[in-house]
Design a protein around this motif. Structure first.
Motif, PDB file in Angstrom:
ATOM      1  N   GLN B  91     -65.112 -48.956   1.360  1.00  0.00           N
ATOM      2  CA  GLN B  91     -64.582 -50.299   1.064  1.00  0.00           C
ATOM      3  C   GLN B  91     -64.865 -50.727  -0.368  1.00  0.00           C
ATOM      4  OE1 GLN B  91     -66.215 -53.212   3.850  1.00  0.00           O
ATOM      5  NE2 GLN B  91     -65.619 -51.837   5.487  1.00  0.00           N
ATOM      6  N   ALA B  93     -66.359 -48.782  -2.923  1.00  0.00           N
ATOM      7  CA  ALA B  93     -66.356 -47.797  -4.000  1.00  0.00           C
ATOM      8  C   ALA B  93     -65.243 -46.759  -3.878  1.00  0.00           C
ATOM      9  CB  ALA B  93     -67.713 -47.085  -4.042  1.00  0.00           C
ATOM     10  N   ARG B  94     -64.462 -46.813  -2.809  1.00  0.00           N
ATOM     11  CA  ARG B  94     -63.382 -45.828  -2.572  1.00  0.00           C
ATOM     12  C   ARG B  94     -63.934 -44.399  -2.583  1.00  0.00           C
ATOM     13  NH1 ARG B  94     -58.339 -48.011  -4.279  1.00  0.00           N
ATOM     14  NH2 ARG B  94     -57.486 -46.124  -3.364  1.00  0.00           N
ATOM     15  N   ASP B  97     -61.896 -41.745  -0.564  1.00  0.00           N
ATOM     16  CA  ASP B  97     -60.658 -41.435  -1.289  1.00  0.00           C
ATOM     17  C   ASP B  97     -60.952 -40.488  -2.456  1.00  0.00           C
ATOM     18  OD1 ASP B  97     -59.316 -43.153   0.373  1.00  0.00           O
ATOM     19  OD2 ASP B  97     -59.329 -44.838  -1.033  1.00  0.00           O
ATOM     20  N   PHE B  98     -61.994 -40.822  -3.186  1.00  0.00           N
ATOM     21  CA  PHE B  98     -62.350 -40.048  -4.383  1.00  0.00           C
ATOM     22  C   PHE B  98     -62.712 -38.610  -4.027  1.00  0.00           C
ATOM     23  CE2 PHE B  98     -65.553 -38.848  -7.652  1.00  0.00           C
ATOM     24  CZ  PHE B  98     -64.747 -38.950  -8.775  1.00  0.00           C
ATOM     25  N   ALA B 114     -61.387 -43.103 -12.426  1.00  0.00           N
ATOM     26  CA  ALA B 114     -61.705 -43.273 -11.006  1.00  0.00           C
ATOM     27  C   ALA B 114     -63.217 -43.336 -10.802  1.00  0.00           C
ATOM     28  CB  ALA B 114     -61.107 -42.122 -10.204  1.00  0.00           C
ATOM     29  N   ARG B 116     -65.373 -44.634 -12.644  1.00  0.00           N
ATOM     30  CA  ARG B 116     -65.892 -45.980 -12.933  1.00  0.00           C
ATOM     31  C   ARG B 116     -65.799 -46.880 -11.710  1.00  0.00           C
ATOM     32  NH1 ARG B 116     -67.207 -47.181 -18.011  1.00  0.00           N
ATOM     33  NH2 ARG B 116     -66.411 -45.809 -19.623  1.00  0.00           N
ATOM     34  N   VAL B 117     -64.663 -46.751 -11.000  1.00  0.00           N
ATOM     35  CA  VAL B 117     -64.486 -47.554  -9.783  1.00  0.00           C
ATOM     36  C   VAL B 117     -65.564 -47.179  -8.772  1.00  0.00           C
ATOM     37  CG1 VAL B 117     -62.922 -48.034  -7.860  1.00  0.00           C
ATOM     38  CG2 VAL B 117     -62.011 -47.763 -10.183  1.00  0.00           C
ATOM     39  N   VAL B 118     -65.759 -45.855  -8.619  1.00  0.00           N
ATOM     40  CA  VAL B 118     -66.745 -45.374  -7.651  1.00  0.00           C
ATOM     41  C   VAL B 118     -68.149 -45.833  -8.054  1.00  0.00           C
ATOM     42  CG1 VAL B 118     -67.803 -43.316  -6.641  1.00  0.00           C
ATOM     43  CG2 VAL B 118     -65.323 -43.385  -7.031  1.00  0.00           C
ATOM     44  N   GLU B 120     -69.115 -48.374  -9.985  1.00  0.00           N
ATOM     45  CA  GLU B 120     -69.317 -49.815  -9.875  1.00  0.00           C
ATOM     46  C   GLU B 120     -69.508 -50.244  -8.418  1.00  0.00           C
ATOM     47  OE1 GLU B 120     -66.843 -53.863 -10.614  1.00  0.00           O
ATOM     48  OE2 GLU B 120     -66.243 -52.173 -11.842  1.00  0.00           O
TER      49      GLU B 120
END
Lengths: 628, 202
Positions: B91, B93-94, B97-98, B114, B116-118, B120
């Motif tokens: 939810q 950090a994805r 999906d990663f 990607a 960075r999203v994970v 953060e």
């Protein structure tokens, strides 16, 4: 102390910051009289996502109106819903807080937000169910009032979940409201508290609460940090509103005392506007590269900008922060969006956009509002908080207090513009976690003071920008018990009824209006003003309406003062007030002569009554909620 | 050969984010299993209404048993907490999906974006749900002395492991210890195996 004996007595002083964007609840134990008894912030139990219960010190003031087929009832139940607990209040069983934020980000048509801003808006009926605004007809909407009741019920349930033996209805409860809330908005808040079963709640202005929190945190030293004659400016910039107040340090039988001098206008401008401003800037950059953005991407950008802004404003070594919006599908890589926010952009947008260099005689820019005004919140048209501040301080200068001053054209030679000169400033609200923004306000204040050859302003430092209002409200509960210095102040406005003077009708001309003062400035809680000398002949069984005005600047008018003319800045028109003189005997059409009397209840709401001159009867005068 | 290898390493650098994320996930799951396994009900704050999928029997829970001294008990872990952490990491950090993507098909810039999203999101999961502290407060690369009876679970010896305590050696890694777990509570009947619902936009 026998706990059983003391069962119904208040054990805690509780403060609720009922914010535009977030609510916070803080408490302090009453049974320990020691001044060092800490104030704690309640971790508020709430849903984080369907089926998952989290705790957070903030409850987002958001409600999500679920579709009946969207989620199972079970996935939305809270710990206090699971057992048939009679202590649970709240009929609207819609998810609030964190989960509403998460669901609403993807389905904005079902998200109720800014209920509080509507309460402070004079032009709408807050008990009419119209939120979410501009949503589709199929959705059963709620009123701003109902949403407020729901937030209070949630806080009450969360409190009782944590303290099952200390019902919130039995504690010393203080709920904060913006200093700029008008009598109607205060009454609606008090009524919402009553509907949530919190009849004992009293109201406190937010900037005062922030100041109480500072006094509490500096219990040993605050008397050294401020001196007799100091005027403290409280600048409270929340998520959705900016609230200004002035507090003066006085002396009362040899002890320092505090008095709230004035409050600013209701300014719908806050931290959320800043995040949006950055998001639109980044959006423009992305679109310049030929990409079009969908709503969900803009939402994600706004979220990313908030984090990037915080990083850039707190870490001065950082020059750029990338913002990544990955694709929504399970294949998150490729097709995502990458943008950057630079330090310069943040400084330009926030510092220059929201805290520009302003002259003290500047006024916020405004443009005429569109005549086809559909229902909308009166957001501030000028984002320059420093200009709003300049206007506030200028309007409070004794020299500027009347529009018909000795110098109506402002040709007073080389004298610097007059304004009320604060000597100290206290900042509140998460926005000021960025030191540069508080600095900028300070620079403006110092420039204004320097022009008038005054010393630079003192900065009073707040320990906790996010929770100060709730903490101060909790502290206020103990202050009211007599433990601590109480800020005096009373009403921050004088109130008037407008009466058309009797004159022969002249076509095309409205009969001149006179304003009769019915409540003076500074009327204290629990006290009543004198009866207005003006008598009105009314008929029982009929409804009568008066135009209603308030002034934040006319400090010396007493009950009975009659104004023949005034400027728009001086008197502000509020929704009308009305009374229906019901006769218990059922006889209607009977003539009765009344005078008007104003008072402030212990709760902190304004109470207006029509009092029979030759008799004992009193009728309550209501604040009208009709659109006008 | 060497320069080529270096180049390969720099190319792979973003991939380390992935590896990092994966090892982080494994660590968390292990930590959770242990903390639930050791009957640490207070920290995990699972409501009474939630039934752990596997009974978390532990050594401490049966001290009366006569065989305690001689039998080594292997504790089953609780799948609930592990699934919860997986759900949170997806939810926020994805992470799922990663990790399910074939990273070799993407450029370093894409993998980096990607990551960075994970990073953060996973960091948020970490700080919101766990209190993590270093085991040793000394600086890494400094010399530390371990007295007799040191906690062998907390400190692992390596290298020239000979002689008798007190041992003096170089602190390579400070270690991490979870001192508090504050995972969300779960409503009875909520299906934790669904770590990310399918989303259908109308």
């Amino acid at each position: 102390m026998n706990p059983v004996e003391n069962n119904n007595a208040a054990r805690y002083a509780v403060g609720i910051d009922l914010g535009t964007t977030h609510c916070v609840l803080a408490w302090r134990a009453l049974d320990q009289e020691a001044p060092e008894t800490a104030i704690e912030v309640l971790p508020i139990t709430q849903l984080g996502s369907p089926g998952s219960v989290v705790e957070s010190q903030q409850l987002a003031s958001l409600m999500y109106l679920t579709h009946p087929n969207e989620l199972s009832e079970q996935a939305l139940s809270l710990p206090w819903n699971s057992n048939s607990n009679s202590n649970v209040t709240g009929s609207l069983n819609q998810p609030l807080g964190s989960i509403a934020q998460n669901l609403g980000a993807k389905t904005p048509i079902r998200l109720v937000s800014s209920a509080k801003s509507w309460l402070g808006h004079t032009g709408v009926d807050c008990k009419e169910a119209f939120l979410p605004l501009d949503s589709v007809d199929e959705i059963d909407k709620v009123s701003p009032y109902e949403a407020t009741v729901a937030y209070l019920c949630h806080l009450k349930n969360a409190w009782q979940h944590r303290f099952p033996d200390a019902p919130l209805a039995q504690q010393k409860l203080t709920i904060t409201v913006p200093a700029s809330f008008d009598p109607k908005a205060r009454e609606l808040t008090a009524e919402a508290a009553q509907e949530a079963g919190l009849n004992q709640a009293i109201l406190l202005e937010e900037p005062q609460a922030a100041f109480y929190s500072w006094v509490f945190d500096n219990a040993d030293t605050w008397r050294d940090q401020v001196q007799l004659g100091d005027v403290i400016l409280v600048v409270d910039v929340g998520g959705g509103t900016t609230d200004l107040s002035l507090i003066e340090v006085k002396e009362d039988s040899g002890e320092l005392s505090l008095e709230r001098l004035a409050v600013g206008e209701h300014i719908l401008l806050g931290g959320d506007n800043m995040d949006l401003a950055l998001a639109y800037q980044v959006k423009a950059k992305v679109e310049a590269q030929g990409k079009t953005l969908e709503m969900w991407q803009i939402n994600a950008l706004t979220h990313g900008c908030r984090a990037a802004k915080e990083a850039l404003l707190t870490d001065t070594d950082l020059q750029t922060v990338p913002i990544v919006v990955p694709s929504r599908g399970s294949r998150m890589m490729g097709g995502g969006l990458r943008a950057e926010l630079t330090r310069d952009e943040v400084i330009t947008a926030l510092v220059e956009g929201f805290f520009p260099k302003a002259a003290v005689d500047e006024v916020p820019r405004s443009r005429p509002r569109s005549a086809l005004s559909k229902k909308s919140l009166p957001f501030a048209q000028d984002a320059g908080i420093t200009r709003h501040l300049a206007k506030f301080l200028s309007s409070q200068a004794p020299e500027n207090a009347t529009a018909f001053s000795n110098d109506p054209l402002g040709v007073n030679g080389n004298n610097p513009p007059a304004f009320l000169k604060p000597t100290a400033v206290l900042f509140n609200g998460g926005v000021f976690k960025a030191p540069i923004l508080a600095q900028r306000v300070g620079e403006n204040l110092n420039r204004w003071l320097e022009e008038s050859a005054r010393p630079a302003i003192k900065h009073l430092s707040s320990a906790d920008l996010d929770y100060a209002v709730a903490r101060g409200a909790a502290y206020y509960g103990t202050v009211r018990e007599g433990n601590g210095v109480r800020i005096k102040g009373g009403t921050a406005c004088a109130y008037y009824v407008g009466i058309e003077s009797a004159m022969p009708a002249v076509p095309g001309m409205e009969p001149p209006l006179q304003a009769f003062c019915i409540a003076p400035f500074g009327l204290e809680e629990g006290s009543s003003a004198a009866n207005s000398p003006e008598e009105f002949a009314l008929l029982t069984g009929q409804s009568v309406e008066f135009r209603f005005f308030a002034s934040k600047t006319r400090r010396d008018d007493q009950v009975g003062t009659v104004l023949e003319s005034w400027s728009d800045d001086e008197l502000m028109e509020l929704p009308p007030i009305s009374a229906k003189l019901d006769d218990l005997t059922g006889a209607s059409g009977q003539g009765v002569t009344v005078t008007l009397q104003a008072g402030v209840t212990e709760v902190g709401t304004l109470k207006l009554e029509a009092v029979e001159v030759q008799g004992q009867r009193r009728w309550k005068i209501e604040f009208d909620v009709r659109d006008h | 050969m060497n320069p080529q290898l270096e180049q390969l390493l720099t190319q792979l650098d973003p991939l380390h984010y992935g590896l990092l994320g994966f090892s982080f996930l494994l660590i968390i799951i292990l930590v959770i299993s242990r903390s639930t396994g050791s009957n640490n009900a207070d920290a995990v704050t699972t409501p009474d209404s939630v039934k752990p999928a596997a009974p978390a029997d532990s050594v401490e829970s049966e001290p009366q048993s006569a065989q305690v001294a001689s039998t080594v008990k292997i504790t089953e872990y609780s799948t609930d907490a592990a699934l919860q952490v997986l759900g949170l990491l997806q939810q926020e950090a994805r992470l799922i999906d990663f990790l399910q993507e074939e990273v070799q098909h993407f450029s370093d810039a894409e993998v980096g974006a990607a990551a960075r999203v994970v990073h953060e999101g996973a960091k948020k999961v970490l700080t919101d749900n766990f209190l993590i502290e270093p085991i040793r407060s000394e600086d890494e690369e400094s010399h530390v002395t371990l007295d007799e009876g040191f906690n062998t679970a907390e400190v692992r010896l390596s290298g020239n492991v000979v002689g008798k305590p007190p041992f003096t050696g170089l602190l390579i890694h400070r270690g991490w210890k979870v001192s508090e777990v504050k995972l969300p509570k779960v409503i009875d009947g909520h299906d934790l195996t669904i770590i990310a619902p399918a989303e259908v936009e109308l």
